[in-house]
Design an enzyme around this catalytic site. Structure first.
Site, PDB file in Angstrom:
ATOM      1  N   LYS A 125       0.828  -1.207   0.000  1.00 19.72           N
ATOM      2  CA  LYS A 125       0.000   0.000   0.000  1.00 19.72           C
ATOM      3  C   LYS A 125       0.868   1.264   0.000  1.00 19.72           C
ATOM      4  O   LYS A 125       0.642   2.210  -0.774  1.00 19.72           O
ATOM      5  CB  LYS A 125      -0.903  -0.034   1.230  1.00 19.72           C
ATOM      6  CG  LYS A 125      -1.553   1.253   1.587  1.00 19.72           C
ATOM      7  CD  LYS A 125      -2.581   1.626   0.558  1.00 19.72           C
ATOM      8  CE  LYS A 125      -3.043   3.044   0.755  1.00 19.72           C
ATOM      9  NZ  LYS A 125      -4.365   3.262   0.269  1.00 19.72           N
ATOM     10  N   CYS A 134      -3.352  10.531   1.889  1.00 21.30           N
ATOM     11  CA  CYS A 134      -2.680   9.284   1.499  1.00 21.30           C
ATOM     12  C   CYS A 134      -1.321   9.565   0.867  1.00 21.30           C
ATOM     13  O   CYS A 134      -0.280   9.267   1.439  1.00 21.30           O
ATOM     14  CB  CYS A 134      -3.547   8.520   0.513  1.00 21.30           C
ATOM     15  SG  CYS A 134      -5.201   8.290   1.126  1.00 21.30           S
TER      16      CYS A 134
HETATM   17  N1  SAJ Z   1      -2.138  14.890  -8.346  1.00 20.36           N
HETATM   18  C1  SAJ Z   1      -1.343  15.678  -9.165  1.00 20.36           C
HETATM   19  N2  SAJ Z   1      -1.062  15.229 -10.418  1.00 20.36           N
HETATM   20  C2  SAJ Z   1      -1.537  14.040 -10.887  1.00 20.36           C
HETATM   21  C3  SAJ Z   1      -2.319  13.233 -10.040  1.00 20.36           C
HETATM   22  C4  SAJ Z   1      -2.601  13.690  -8.770  1.00 20.36           C
HETATM   23  O1  SAJ Z   1      -0.896  16.761  -8.777  1.00 20.36           O
HETATM   24  O2  SAJ Z   1      -1.252  13.712 -12.035  1.00 20.36           O
HETATM   25  C5  SAJ Z   1      -2.425  15.348  -6.977  1.00 20.36           C
HETATM   26  C6  SAJ Z   1      -3.921  15.560  -6.718  1.00 20.36           C
HETATM   27  O3  SAJ Z   1      -4.351  16.809  -7.160  1.00 20.36           O
HETATM   28  C7  SAJ Z   1      -3.980  15.408  -5.214  1.00 20.36           C
HETATM   29  C8  SAJ Z   1      -2.898  14.362  -4.933  1.00 20.36           C
HETATM   30  O4  SAJ Z   1      -2.061  14.339  -6.074  1.00 20.36           O
HETATM   31  O5  SAJ Z   1      -3.641  16.606  -4.556  1.00 20.36           O
HETATM   32  C9  SAJ Z   1      -3.421  12.975  -4.678  1.00 20.36           C
HETATM   33  O6  SAJ Z   1      -4.491  12.680  -5.566  1.00 20.36           O
HETATM   34  P1  SAJ Z   1      -4.637  11.275  -6.298  1.00 20.36           P
HETATM   35  O7  SAJ Z   1      -5.838  11.335  -7.153  1.00 20.36           O
HETATM   36  O8  SAJ Z   1      -3.371  10.886  -6.955  1.00 20.36           O
HETATM   37  O9  SAJ Z   1      -4.777  10.240  -5.119  1.00 20.36           O
HETATM   38  P2  SAJ Z   1      -5.694  10.136  -3.807  1.00 20.36           P
HETATM   39  O10 SAJ Z   1      -4.906  10.643  -2.655  1.00 20.36           O
HETATM   40  O11 SAJ Z   1      -7.039  10.693  -4.018  1.00 20.36           O
HETATM   41  O12 SAJ Z   1      -5.819   8.538  -3.719  1.00 20.36           O
HETATM   42  C10 SAJ Z   1      -4.637   7.756  -3.682  1.00 20.36           C
HETATM   43  C11 SAJ Z   1      -4.755   6.630  -4.707  1.00 20.36           C
HETATM   44  N3  SAJ Z   1      -3.460   5.949  -4.835  1.00 20.36           N
HETATM   45  C12 SAJ Z   1      -2.922   5.696  -6.042  1.00 20.36           C
HETATM   46  O13 SAJ Z   1      -3.427   6.051  -7.075  1.00 20.36           O
HETATM   47  C13 SAJ Z   1      -1.634   4.933  -6.054  1.00 20.36           C
HETATM   48  C14 SAJ Z   1      -5.840   5.665  -4.243  1.00 20.36           C
HETATM   49  O14 SAJ Z   1      -5.895   4.531  -5.113  1.00 20.36           O
HETATM   50  C15 SAJ Z   1      -5.564   5.214  -2.812  1.00 20.36           C
HETATM   51  O15 SAJ Z   1      -6.579   4.318  -2.357  1.00 20.36           O
HETATM   52  C16 SAJ Z   1      -5.587   6.438  -1.942  1.00 20.36           C
HETATM   53  O16 SAJ Z   1      -4.503   7.279  -2.365  1.00 20.36           O
HETATM   54  C17 SAJ Z   1      -5.367   6.023  -0.507  1.00 20.36           C
HETATM   55  O17 SAJ Z   1      -6.370   5.983   0.235  1.00 20.36           O
HETATM   56  O18 SAJ Z   1      -4.254   5.651  -0.140  1.00 20.36           O
END
Ligand code: SAJ
Length: 424
Positions: free
Chosen positions: A221, A275
């Site tokens: 994870k 996360c």
């Molecule tokens: N973000 C960027 N650029 C991107 C993608 C995301 O700047 O290309 C930023 C988002 O705006 C946000 C942060 O990253 O601020 C996190 O967003 P996210 O959509 O990447 O992830 P979370 O935190 O909503 O969910 C993640 C997911 N993990 C992965 O994709 C590996 C989700 O599957 C997990 O279940 C979740 O963390 C968790 O609960 O751990």
């Protein structure tokens, strides 16, 4: 135990207690209940308990409301403050990081203390909270410390307690879909525990359920989120380099991603949420000497809000009493969650740095400012159109779909800082 299996048979478990009714616990409780199990949700917050028993959801997540309302009205889901006796327990409490970046395990410990007196032997306890390696074993040791009459393996004829880790991997905004469709990793302290946990998740999970040991499941994870964090850090670093070289970073990434083995993520104002902005630190804390890439990625992403604050400073530098519209507070699009949100941090820092400025915040998923901003005199929560209309500087912080309704003509003549490439 590195086998892969799909749980096929209906589990004998019919009563589940889900401890912690937040972004993960409540959806999990609801989906178990709508699949026919009797679920008792436990939470320390009386308002959360009351809302759920009313069929309401205390936060924004698509489709969750329908599941909760349906499960409560069918009598399959109820919430309460006390931990009940149940055949299985799913612990989904927060594991925030502390000032030294290590995990705060106090909520897990509290859950263990509440579960221990309810056990009769034969129950399944699943830790679902994202946790540092070794946490599932520590949870088991805590419970067994309070209940020396139980054991993990039936030693000395003592009744068995099955303990497993099953990290959630769902994406906020898509939780109810991904709970069903994502593969899951289930790590048991024993093979029997892993199999029992896989059977329980098999009730609603249509993805594959992969069995392993608890420490590997914990680490998998953390690694998934660290992988994403490193990739986003790469994009954020590229965005700063591109600004300096006068290159459009979104065009750059779009083109580079045409390579068959390149898939760069998107830059933004920083990385938020509970996360990705948190979990990599658990790996760093577990082995500080060998995690320089993971630590640096965190630092790169954590430095991005400061870069945006500086962009705002430059954009407003020659305006006497600037009006600055900040669009969005959530940590990402189409949700209301502001935990570790870079947007929130940017608004706070801009307001404090520019006491002469008026900061107009448009946050379409909230009807009031969060506590951290509410006390700042020059910050106001207003309708999106009003914020844009009055602004000298418009800072797009979150790519909410609702901001698509902004008429591009209304941005003319304004200084626009688009941290998400929203209006490209
Ligand atoms: N973000 C960027 N650029 C991107 C993608 C995301 O700047 O290309 C930023 C988002 O705006 C946000 C942060 O990253 O601020 C996190 O967003 P996210 O959509 O990447 O992830 P979370 O935190 O909503 O969910 C993640 C997911 N993990 C992965 O994709 C590996 C989700 O599957 C997990 O279940 C979740 O963390 C968790 O609960 O751990």
């Amino acid at each position: 135990m590195s086998t892969s299996k799909t749980a096929e048979t209906a589990p004998p478990i019919t009563t589940v207690a889900v401890v912690g009714l937040g972004y993960i616990g409540l959806p999990t409780a609801a989906i178990l209940a709508t699949n026919g199990l009797d679920v008792i949700g436990v939470d320390v917050n009386p308002r959360t308990v009351a809302a759920i028993n009313n069929g309401d959801v205390p936060f924004v997540e698509p489709d969750l409301g329908v599941h909760v309302a349906g499960a409560v009205s069918q009598g399959r889901l109820r919430a309460q403050l006390e931990t009940p006796a149940a055949e299985a327990y799913i612990v989904a409490v927060p594991t925030p990081f502390q000032a030294d970046k290590s995990a705060d395990m106090s909520y897990i410990a509290a859950a263990a203390r509440a579960i221990a007196p309810q056990l009769r032997g034969g129950e399944l306890v699943i830790l679902e909270s994202t946790s540092p390696p070794g946490s599932t074993r520590r949870l088991a040791e805590l419970i067994l410390g309070l209940r020396p009459d139980l054991s993990l393996d039936g030693a000395d004829g003592k009744p068995v307690l099955l303990v497993a880790h099953c990290p959630e991997r769902v994406l906020p905004g898509r939780i109810m879909i991904e709970l069903v469709t994502n593969d899951r990793v289930v790590g048991g302290l024993t093979t029997e525990a892993a199999e029992a946990a896989a059977a329980l998740y098999g009730v609603f999970c249509q993805g594959e359920i992969h069995l392993t040991d608890a420490a590997t499941a914990e680490m998998s994870k953390l690694v998934e989120n660290a992988y994403r964090d490193v990739n986003i850090a790469f994009a954020n670093e590229l965005s700063v380099i591109s600004d300096n070289l006068d290159i459009d970073v979104w065009e750059l990434i779009r083109l580079a991603n045409h390579h068959p083995r390149v898939n760069i993520l998107q830059p933004g104002p920083g990385v938020g949420g509970h996360c990705i902005a948190v979990d990599p630190w658990f790996i760093v804390a577990a082995d500080p000497e060998n995690s320089s890439l993971i630590r640096t990625a965190r630092e790169v992403n954590d430095s991005k809000p400061g870069y945006v604050v500086d962009q705002v400073r430059k954009a407003a530098s020659d305006i006497d009493r600037p009006v600055i519209a900040c669009l969005g507070l959530a940590f990402k699009a189409n949700i209301d969650d502001v935990r570790e949100s870079p947007a929130l941090e940017i608004v706070r820092r801009v307001a404090e740095l520019h006491p002469e400025a008026e900061i107009l915040v448009a946050a379409p998923h909230k009807d009031h400012l969060p506590k951290v901003l509410a006390g700042i005199p020059n910050v106001r929560h207003v309708e999106t159109d009003k914020a844009v209309e009055a602004a000298d500087v418009v800072v797009l912080l979150v790519d909410h779909d609702k901001f698509r309704e902004i008429d591009p003509a209304s941005l003319e003549g304004k200084r626009v800082i688009d941290t998400r490439g929203f209006w490209r």
